[in-house]
Design an enzyme around this catalytic site. Sequence first.
Site, mmCIF file in Angstrom:
data_model
loop_
_atom_site.group_PDB
_atom_site.id
_atom_site.type_symbol
_atom_site.label_atom_id
_atom_site.label_comp_id
_atom_site.label_asym_id
_atom_site.label_seq_id
_atom_site.Cartn_x
_atom_site.Cartn_y
_atom_site.Cartn_z
ATOM 1 C CB CYS A 37 1.183 3.238 3.882
ATOM 2 S SG CYS A 37 0.952 1.192 3.745
ATOM 3 C CB CYS A 107 -2.320 -2.175 -1.562
ATOM 4 S SG CYS A 107 -1.821 -0.290 -1.659
HETATM 5 FE FE1 FES Z 1 -0.751 0.962 2.494
HETATM 6 FE FE2 FES Z 1 -2.433 0.535 0.421
HETATM 7 S S1 FES Z 1 -1.611 2.539 1.084
HETATM 8 S S2 FES Z 1 -1.534 -0.702 1.794
#
Ligand code: FES
Length: 144
Positions: A37, A107
């Site tokens: 991400c 996360c």
């Molecule tokens: Fe990457 Fe939450 S989407 S840490």
Amino acid sequence: MAKGPYSETVMDHFMNPRNMGEIEDANGVGEVGNPACGDVMKIFLKIDDNNIVEDVKFKTFGCGAAIASSSMATELMIGKSVEELLQLTNDAIVDALGGLPPAKIHCSVMAEEAIEDALRNFYKSKGKDDSIVDEMKAKITKEN
Ligand code: FES
């Protein structure tokens, strides 16, 4: 408040993050990034001579769940011993947050990894080998 996928605790920590910032004279800094991400989390630790967390701050460039996880993690870390920090798993952070949606568990894992990285750097800054962290982790796993 409208019911979304996030608990009120998560929303609270996202809107009013605790302990955000840096510690100038930190003696352990941990950083992790999630290539999937692109989010990055940094934890600054000030550990005293008795191996107790005197102060902790975080900087997170990431999603709301990552910010809430870092904020909650710092609250759980203050006053803890180095050994106790290693027992602070992402499950404990998620529990304290009142849960996270499954797609957002990673996360909170970043917070657990950032804490471990900060501890490794704490020992390295004292001129010690960071394998001490692996030994402590192995001992904790055995005890539980
Ligand atoms: Fe990457 Fe939450 S989407 S840490």
